[in-house]
Design a protein around this motif. Structure first.
Motif, PDB file in Angstrom:
ATOM      1  N   ASP A  40       0.820  -1.212   0.000  1.00  0.00           N
ATOM      2  CA  ASP A  40       0.000   0.000   0.000  1.00  0.00           C
ATOM      3  C   ASP A  40       0.862   1.274   0.000  1.00  0.00           C
ATOM      4  O   ASP A  40       0.497   2.299   0.584  1.00  0.00           O
ATOM      5  N   HIS A  41       2.016   1.199  -0.641  1.00  0.00           N
ATOM      6  CA  HIS A  41       2.906   2.350  -0.717  1.00  0.00           C
ATOM      7  C   HIS A  41       2.389   3.377  -1.722  1.00  0.00           C
ATOM      8  O   HIS A  41       1.866   3.020  -2.777  1.00  0.00           O
ATOM      9  N   GLU A  42       2.590   4.665  -1.382  1.00  0.00           N
ATOM     10  CA  GLU A  42       2.186   5.723  -2.297  1.00  0.00           C
ATOM     11  C   GLU A  42       3.186   5.893  -3.438  1.00  0.00           C
ATOM     12  O   GLU A  42       2.805   6.182  -4.564  1.00  0.00           O
ATOM     13  N   MET A  96      19.743  -3.767 -16.531  1.00  0.00           N
ATOM     14  CA  MET A  96      18.944  -4.311 -15.444  1.00  0.00           C
ATOM     15  C   MET A  96      17.985  -3.217 -14.991  1.00  0.00           C
ATOM     16  O   MET A  96      18.424  -2.090 -14.709  1.00  0.00           O
ATOM     17  N   TYR A  97      16.701  -3.544 -14.924  1.00  0.00           N
ATOM     18  CA  TYR A  97      15.686  -2.579 -14.507  1.00  0.00           C
ATOM     19  C   TYR A  97      15.146  -2.979 -13.138  1.00  0.00           C
ATOM     20  O   TYR A  97      14.710  -4.108 -12.935  1.00  0.00           O
ATOM     21  N   LEU A  98      15.176  -2.015 -12.221  1.00  0.00           N
ATOM     22  CA  LEU A  98      14.753  -2.262 -10.852  1.00  0.00           C
ATOM     23  C   LEU A  98      13.568  -1.362 -10.509  1.00  0.00           C
ATOM     24  O   LEU A  98      13.597  -0.160 -10.773  1.00  0.00           O
ATOM     25  N   CYS A  99      12.584  -1.967  -9.894  1.00  0.00           N
ATOM     26  CA  CYS A  99      11.415  -1.242  -9.409  1.00  0.00           C
ATOM     27  C   CYS A  99      11.519  -1.124  -7.891  1.00  0.00           C
ATOM     28  O   CYS A  99      12.055  -2.036  -7.226  1.00  0.00           O
ATOM     29  N   ALA A 100      11.019  -0.044  -7.339  1.00  0.00           N
ATOM     30  CA  ALA A 100      11.024   0.134  -5.887  1.00  0.00           C
ATOM     31  C   ALA A 100       9.753   0.859  -5.459  1.00  0.00           C
ATOM     32  O   ALA A 100       9.080   1.506  -6.270  1.00  0.00           O
ATOM     33  N   SER A 101       9.445   0.753  -4.167  1.00  0.00           N
ATOM     34  CA  SER A 101       8.292   1.477  -3.636  1.00  0.00           C
ATOM     35  C   SER A 101       8.615   1.965  -2.229  1.00  0.00           C
ATOM     36  O   SER A 101       9.519   1.437  -1.569  1.00  0.00           O
TER      37      SER A 101
END
Lengths: 114, 115
Positions: free
Chosen positions: B28-30, B88-93
């Motif tokens: 539930d991160h914005e 390399m593609y990184l997603c974060a929240s």
């Protein structure tokens, strides 16, 4: 503008000896500082973070870092290296001027030899 | 337990193809972020989003676009893939906190090769 410089691209230590990974930062405002670790073929994991509380910050796996404003440094240390510490380490800075974004250093590759 | 997942670990595409990289977080991160990681360059921010349908350019947005239709999902789109987008593609929240800067949680990454 904020930036971070990791002073060593590669560090090699023997198992059981101390680890020192160096990081200098520049920031116009009171920064938040982080160290992340990335093991081979794994995602980034937070080791520790500084957000203007105690200047000596303790993290996971025995790592700690000290925020030194006068030296604009945030070096990462561990008293005794373990083989499992071999990984890529990233120093990260952010401040309120950057909004939500983090600014990553180029990384330090830590090699631990038996 | 915190979880950020990315749709693929490895992806091979041809030059000119349209590429979609998907990221989903269950915390539930914005805020959500897309980075690319290249040897010797660290992580560079491509785009981020601090709310549904909101997006902000990062340091290297050229050649990329993003979409955030739902809070938990953030997509990175390569409109016409090129070989220099091999990376390399990184997603974060992260949460939005009073200090605005909070811990980012990362997915495992997608290694994209463009031939």
């Amino acid at each position: 503008a904020q930036s971070v410089t990791q002073l060593d691209s590669h560090v090699s230590v023997s198992e059981g000896t101390p680890v020192l990974l160096r990081c200098n930062y520049s920031s116009s405002y009171s920064p938040s500082l982080f160290w992340y670790v990335q093991h081979p073929n794994k995602g980034l994991q937070l080791l520790l973070k500084y957000t203007s509380a105690a200047t000596l910050v303790k993290g996971i796996n025995g790592f700690e870092a000290e925020f030194k404003k006068s030296e604009t440094s945030f070096h990462l240390t561990k008293p005794s290296a373990h083989m499992s510490d071999a990984a890529e380490y990233f120093c990260v800075v952010s401040d309120r001027n950057s909004g939500y974004a983090l600014n990553f250093g180029k990384g330090t590759s830590l090699l631990v030899t038996p | 337990d915190v979880k950020v997942t990315q749709s693929s670990r490895y992806l091979v595409k041809r030059t000119g193809e349209k590429v979609f990289l998907e990221c989903v977080q269950d915390m539930d991160h914005e805020n959500m972020f897309w980075y690319r990681q290249d040897p010797g360059l660290g992580l560079r921010l491509i785009y981020f989003s601090y709310d549904v349908k909101m997006k902000e350019k990062g340091d290297i947005p050229e050649g990329y676009s993003v979409s955030r239709e739902k809070k938990e999902r953030f997509s990175l789109i390569l409109e016409s893939a090129s070989t220099n987008q091999t990376s390399m593609y990184l997603c974060a929240s992260s949460f939005t906190s009073a200090r605005l800067v909070d811990t980012q949680y990362f997915g495992p990454g997608t290694r994209l090769t463009v031939l």
